[in-house]
Design a protein around this motif. Structure first.
Motif, short mmCIF file in Angstrom:
data_model
loop_
_atom_site.label_atom_id
_atom_site.label_comp_id
_atom_site.label_asym_id
_atom_site.label_seq_id
_atom_site.Cartn_x
_atom_site.Cartn_y
_atom_site.Cartn_z
N SER A 120 0.80 -1.23 0.00
CA SER A 120 0.00 0.00 0.00
C SER A 120 0.83 1.28 0.00
CB SER A 120 -0.93 0.02 1.23
OG SER A 120 -0.19 -0.09 2.42
N VAL A 121 2.16 1.14 0.09
CA VAL A 121 3.02 2.33 0.24
C VAL A 121 4.12 2.32 -0.80
CG1 VAL A 121 4.57 3.56 1.80
CG2 VAL A 121 2.53 2.46 2.73
N THR A 122 4.35 3.47 -1.40
CA THR A 122 5.47 3.70 -2.32
C THR A 122 6.67 4.18 -1.49
OG1 THR A 122 3.96 4.40 -4.07
CG2 THR A 122 6.27 5.05 -4.29
N PRO A 123 7.85 3.57 -1.63
CA PRO A 123 8.99 3.98 -0.82
C PRO A 123 9.56 5.33 -1.25
CG PRO A 123 9.68 2.33 -2.39
CD PRO A 123 8.18 2.43 -2.51
N GLY A 124 10.14 6.04 -0.29
CA GLY A 124 10.92 7.23 -0.60
C GLY A 124 12.31 6.83 -1.06
N ASP A 125 13.10 7.81 -1.48
CA ASP A 125 14.42 7.48 -2.01
C ASP A 125 15.52 8.44 -1.56
OD1 ASP A 125 13.80 9.75 -3.43
OD2 ASP A 125 13.65 8.75 -5.38
N ALA A 126 15.22 9.33 -0.60
CA ALA A 126 16.23 10.31 -0.22
C ALA A 126 16.18 10.61 1.28
CB ALA A 126 16.02 11.61 -1.00
N PRO A 127 17.32 10.56 1.96
CA PRO A 127 17.37 10.99 3.36
C PRO A 127 17.07 12.48 3.47
CG PRO A 127 19.33 9.74 2.77
CD PRO A 127 18.62 10.07 1.50
N VAL A 128 16.56 12.88 4.62
CA VAL A 128 16.19 14.28 4.84
C VAL A 128 16.70 14.74 6.20
CG1 VAL A 128 14.24 15.87 5.20
CG2 VAL A 128 14.16 14.19 3.34
N GLN A 129 17.30 15.91 6.22
CA GLN A 129 17.65 16.59 7.47
C GLN A 129 17.00 17.97 7.48
OE1 GLN A 129 20.85 16.05 5.43
NE2 GLN A 129 20.64 13.88 5.87
N PHE A 130 16.89 18.54 8.68
CA PHE A 130 16.39 19.91 8.78
C PHE A 130 17.14 20.63 9.90
CE2 PHE A 130 13.81 17.60 11.84
CZ PHE A 130 13.53 18.51 12.86
N SER A 131 17.07 21.96 9.86
CA SER A 131 17.78 22.78 10.85
C SER A 131 16.83 23.24 11.94
CB SER A 131 18.40 24.01 10.18
OG SER A 131 19.38 23.61 9.25
N HIS A 132 17.35 23.24 13.17
CA HIS A 132 16.56 23.70 14.31
C HIS A 132 17.52 24.23 15.38
CE1 HIS A 132 13.21 23.85 17.14
NE2 HIS A 132 13.98 23.25 18.03
N GLU A 133 17.35 25.48 15.73
CA GLU A 133 18.19 26.11 16.77
C GLU A 133 19.68 25.94 16.49
OE1 GLU A 133 16.81 24.62 20.56
OE2 GLU A 133 15.14 26.04 20.58
N GLY A 134 20.05 26.09 15.23
CA GLY A 134 21.46 26.01 14.87
C GLY A 134 22.01 24.61 14.76
N GLN A 135 21.17 23.60 14.92
CA GLN A 135 21.59 22.21 14.83
C GLN A 135 20.94 21.56 13.61
OE1 GLN A 135 23.81 20.74 17.08
NE2 GLN A 135 23.99 22.81 17.92
N ILE A 136 21.58 20.48 13.13
CA ILE A 136 20.99 19.68 12.06
C ILE A 136 20.41 18.41 12.68
CG2 ILE A 136 21.46 18.37 9.95
CD1 ILE A 136 23.68 20.40 9.35
N LEU A 137 19.18 18.11 12.29
CA LEU A 137 18.50 16.92 12.79
C LEU A 137 18.13 16.03 11.61
CD1 LEU A 137 17.79 19.40 14.81
CD2 LEU A 137 16.09 17.84 15.72
N GLY A 138 18.37 14.72 11.76
CA GLY A 138 17.95 13.75 10.76
C GLY A 138 16.64 13.12 11.16
N VAL A 139 15.90 12.61 10.18
CA VAL A 139 14.61 11.98 10.48
C VAL A 139 14.57 10.57 9.91
CG1 VAL A 139 13.26 14.09 10.75
CG2 VAL A 139 13.58 13.14 8.47
N ALA A 140 13.78 9.72 10.57
CA ALA A 140 13.60 8.34 10.15
C ALA A 140 12.23 7.88 10.62
CB ALA A 140 14.69 7.45 10.75
N THR A 141 11.73 6.84 9.96
CA THR A 141 10.40 6.34 10.28
C THR A 141 10.44 4.85 10.58
OG1 THR A 141 9.41 7.99 8.80
CG2 THR A 141 8.02 6.15 9.46
#
Length: 264
Positions: A120-141
Motif C-alpha cells: 500500500s506504500v510507495t517507498p521514498g528514495d532520499a534521506p532528509v535533514q532539517f535545521s533547528h536552533e542552529g543544529q541539524i537533525l535527521g529523520v527516520a520512520t
C-alpha cells in the motif's frame, strides 16, 4: 535543546488527530520545548483506508499542522500519508515550524513479521535533514530504525540528533528490539536518538488485532554513547527532555566511529 516526544494514540479520524496534535503541542510549548515529535501515522492510524485519507503536502491536513506550529510557536514533526504511485500512498513525515518546512518519505518499508507495507506504500528514495536552533537533525520512520546506514548518513551530513517516528508493531520481544535498536543507532552515529512511537492500545483498554502495526509505547531518548536518558511506559505520555548537545562532540572524541569508518 528541549524537545518533547508525544507518545499518543492516533485514531481513524484525521480531524480528531489534528486536535490531539494541537493539544500536545501546546503542552510541549508550555513545558519549554521548542520541538515536539509525534508518531508515524499521526494523520490516521494504520488499519484504515490510507489511500482515501492521503492528502498532498499542500492539502488541508498539512496546512493545519503548519498553522498550529505557527500559532503555538513550536516545530512539529508528525506522520501523515501523501499520494504515491499506482494507487498507493507515501508514508510521510511532515516537519513544520518557524525554521523548517520539509518532509521525508519513508525509505525502508515494513515488509516483515507478516505485514507487507509495500502493498500500500510507495517507498521514498532520499534521506532528509532539517535545521533547528542552529543544529541539524535527521529523520527516520519506524522500520528505518533497523538500518544503521541512514543514521550514519545523517551524522555525516552534520546531524547531532536523529528523530524516529514509529507505529511499532507489537509481538514477542518487540519492545526490547525497539530499545536495543535505538541504543545501537545512537552508538553507530554518535548522535542523540529521540524515538517516539504510538502508545500501546492495550494500555488504554483497546484490543490490537492481526499484524497491523499500532504501537508498543516505550518512547525514549538515547545519548550518543548509548545511554537511555528518558523513557516512557506503555501508556500515552508527553516526554519532555533537555538535550546537552555538547555531549555529541565529547562522544565523538571518545568514540570516533564516524572518523574511523572505512569503506569495505
Amino acid at each position: 535543546m528541549k524537545l518533547a516526544l508525544a507518545q499518543v494514540l492516533s485514531t481513524s479520524d484525521p480531524q480528531r488527530n489534528l486536535a490531539i496534535v494541537r493539544d500536545h503541542a501546546k503542552q510541549a510549548k508550555q513545558a519549554g520545548a521548542s520541538l515536539v515529535v509525534f508518531p508515524e501515522a499521526m494523520q490516521i492510524a494504520f488499519g484504515h483506508d490510507l489511500a482515501q485519507a492521503a492528502q498532498p503536502l499542500d492539502g488541508p491536513w498539512a496546512a493545519l499542522i503548519r498553522q498550529q506550529a505557527h500559532d503555538i510557536g513550536i516545530t512539529i514533526v508528525a506522520g501523515m500519508f501523501t499520494p504515491g504511485e499506482d494507487g498507493r500512498v507515501r508514508n510521510t513525515l511532515l516537519i513544520a515550524g518557524p525554521e523548517a518546512d520539509a518532509h521525508y518519505d519513508k525509505i525502508h518499508l515494513y515488509d516483515a513479521f507478516g505485514y507487507a507495507e509495500s502493498d500500500s506504500v510507495t517507498p521514498g528514495d532520499a534521506p532528509v535533514q532539517f535545521s533547528h536552533e542552529g543544529q541539524i537533525l535527521g529523520v527516520a520512520t519506524c522500520y528505518d530504525l533497523r538500518f544503521p546506514q541512514l543514521f550514519i548518513r545523517h551524522a555525516n551530513s552534520g546531524a547531532t540528533v536523529n528523530i524516529v517516528c514509529a507505529s511499532w508493531g507489537a509481538g514477542e520481544g518487540k519492545v526490547e528490539q525497539w530499545t536495543t535498536l535505538a541504543k545501537a543507532r545512537a552508538l553507530d552515529s554518535t548522535t542523540f536518538v529521540a524515538a517516539v512511537g504510538q502508545a500501546d492500545p492495550q494500555s488504554v483498554g483497546q484490543k490490537a488485532t492481526g499484524t497491523v502495526p499500532l504501537g508498543v509505547g516505550h518512547s525514549l531518548v538515547v545519548d550518543p554513547l548509548g545511554r537511555v536518558i528518558a523513557q516512557a511506559g506503555a501508556e500515552p505520555e508527553l516526554l519532555v527532555v533537555d538535550l546537552d548537545l555538547a555531549v555529541v562532540e565529547k562522544a565523538r572524541q571518545q568514540l570516533p566511529v564516524l572518523a574511523n569508518s572505512v569503506d569495505l
